[in-house]
Design an enzyme around this catalytic site. Structure first.
Site, PDB file in Angstrom:
ATOM      1  N   ILE A   1       0.861  -1.169   0.000  1.00  0.00           N
ATOM      2  CA  ILE A   1       0.000   0.000   0.000  1.00  0.00           C
ATOM      3  C   ILE A   1       0.899   1.222   0.000  1.00  0.00           C
ATOM      4  CG2 ILE A   1      -1.809   1.280   1.223  1.00  0.00           C
ATOM      5  CD1 ILE A   1      -1.280  -2.266   2.252  1.00  0.00           C
ATOM      6  N   CYS A   2       0.613   2.164  -0.887  1.00  0.00           N
ATOM      7  CA  CYS A   2       1.321   3.445  -0.899  1.00  0.00           C
ATOM      8  C   CYS A   2       2.834   3.235  -1.034  1.00  0.00           C
ATOM      9  CB  CYS A   2       0.948   4.218   0.373  1.00  0.00           C
ATOM     10  SG  CYS A   2       1.398   5.962   0.395  1.00  0.00           S
ATOM     11  N   THR A   3       3.618   3.865  -0.166  1.00  0.00           N
ATOM     12  CA  THR A   3       5.081   3.801  -0.269  1.00  0.00           C
ATOM     13  C   THR A   3       5.666   2.503   0.261  1.00  0.00           C
ATOM     14  OG1 THR A   3       5.200   5.050   1.806  1.00  0.00           O
ATOM     15  CG2 THR A   3       5.414   6.304  -0.249  1.00  0.00           C
TER      16      THR A   3
ATOM     17  N   THR B   1       2.474   3.598  -6.823  1.00  0.00           N
ATOM     18  CA  THR B   1       2.575   4.099  -5.463  1.00  0.00           C
ATOM     19  C   THR B   1       1.866   5.450  -5.426  1.00  0.00           C
ATOM     20  OG1 THR B   1       4.091   4.534  -3.612  1.00  0.00           O
ATOM     21  CG2 THR B   1       4.812   5.276  -5.797  1.00  0.00           C
TER      22      THR B   1
END
Length: 324
Positions: free
Chosen positions: A112-114, A132
């Protein structure tokens, strides 16, 4: 290692400075799904960390993982790595050592995300499509050139890897997993409980600017970039911009694309769209006035470029991001 039986087991990795919404958003999707599923089809939700004791998140909340890395169960269905300040620019030697085998032994793995930076540091995204948070896609592409970084999608599924954009995009990603596992109807019911949509308009593109910060270093190309942004309502051609740069049109066009990464006219269009977005977010001006102030020439032309580049119309953008 523990045996997890027939349940689909989701393992979420924890580390210091993790972003809590990256953890709780997807986990709540699976938890709410359990309320709607027969017991034998429930997800088993586990958290894992490199140590016993509390893990401090980026917002200050402290949580304790269910397991240590060495106790990761067998037959993991989905291994997830969340993002946060602790996911990039910080060394995680134990995670880097543990992740490759853990990810390859899981049926699916993702971030998830970074959190994708941790997967990348462990060598797990080379040859994959991934994404990302919009603010980090260029950094990810530079850091891991062997991966194919998608810049616009909310989440990307490529074979056994699934990655998402920033923060709440983890919810979108988890809903997609539920839809794949149990059908779209169940995922839609979960989305209704959480008051979110199953599919957002425009992907990540509406959330970030099309242009990076405008350089003002005095170079010929930077001078043109600044001039366009400062005089956005004016008409532009390559020839006119070349005059500002004091270059021939052919040399200017080549130098501009080399230095900026887009053609001069693409830059103008992106600058107009970014300025229009600010107006649509902050005021109730009629669309034809917005179009005029941004140099589009007409509301129809603005609508065409918005739909092509942002994935939604100016009216839809104002509804989603505008104020009162």
């Amino acid at each position: 290692m523990q045996d997890v039986g027939t349940h689909k087991t989701v393992v979420m990795v924890l580390f210091d400075d993790v972003l809590m919404l990256d953890v709780t958003g997807p986990m709540d999707v699976f938890s709410i799904s359990n309320r709607l599923l027969p017991r034998e089809k429930h997800y088993q939700l586990l958290t894992i960390a490199d140590r016993h004791g509390l893990v401090r998140s980026s917002c200050g909340l402290k949580v304790q993982a269910d397991l240590r890395l060495e106790d990761c169960p067998r037959n993991v269905d989905l291994l997830l790595v969340p993002g946060g300040p602790g996911a990039y620019g910080v060394s995680h030697p134990e995670l880097n050592q543990w992740l490759p085998d853990a990810a390859r032994s899981a049926r699916r793995f993702g971030a998830i995300c970074t959190g994708v930076f941790l997967l990348g540091d462990a060598g797990l995204i080379d040859g994959y499509r991934c994404t990302t948070h919009w603010n980090y896609v260029e950094r990810l592409a530079r850091r891991h050139p062997e991966s194919r970084v998608e810049t616009e999608q909310i989440y990307v599924m490529d074979r056994n890897l699934i990655t998402s954009g920033g923060i709440t995009a983890g919810i979108d990603m988890a809903l997609a997993v539920v839809a794949e596992d149990h059908g779209k109807e169940l995922a839609l019911e979960v989305a209704k409980v959480m008051l979110v949509v199953m599919k957002r308009q425009g992907g990540q593109t509406p959330y970030g600017p099309l242009l990076a910060a405008v350089p003002r270093d005095g170079s010929a190309i930077a001078r043109v970039q600044a001039y366009v942004v400062d005089h956005i309502d004016q008409p532009y051609t390559v020839e006119r911009m070349a005059e500002v740069a004091a270059m021939s049109p052919r040399n200017f066009a080549r130098a501009f694309q080399r230095d900026v990464g887009v053609t001069p006219m693409q830059y103008v269009h992106n600058a107009r769209i970014d300025h229009a977005r600010k107006l649509l977010e902050s005021c109730a001006l009629p669309l034809k006035v917005v179009a005029s102030r941004c140099g589009f020439g007409s509301a129809r032309h603005m609508r065409k470029l918005f739909s092509e580049r942002i994935g939604m119309s100016p009216v839809q953008y104002r509804q989603q991001f505008g104020g009162e």
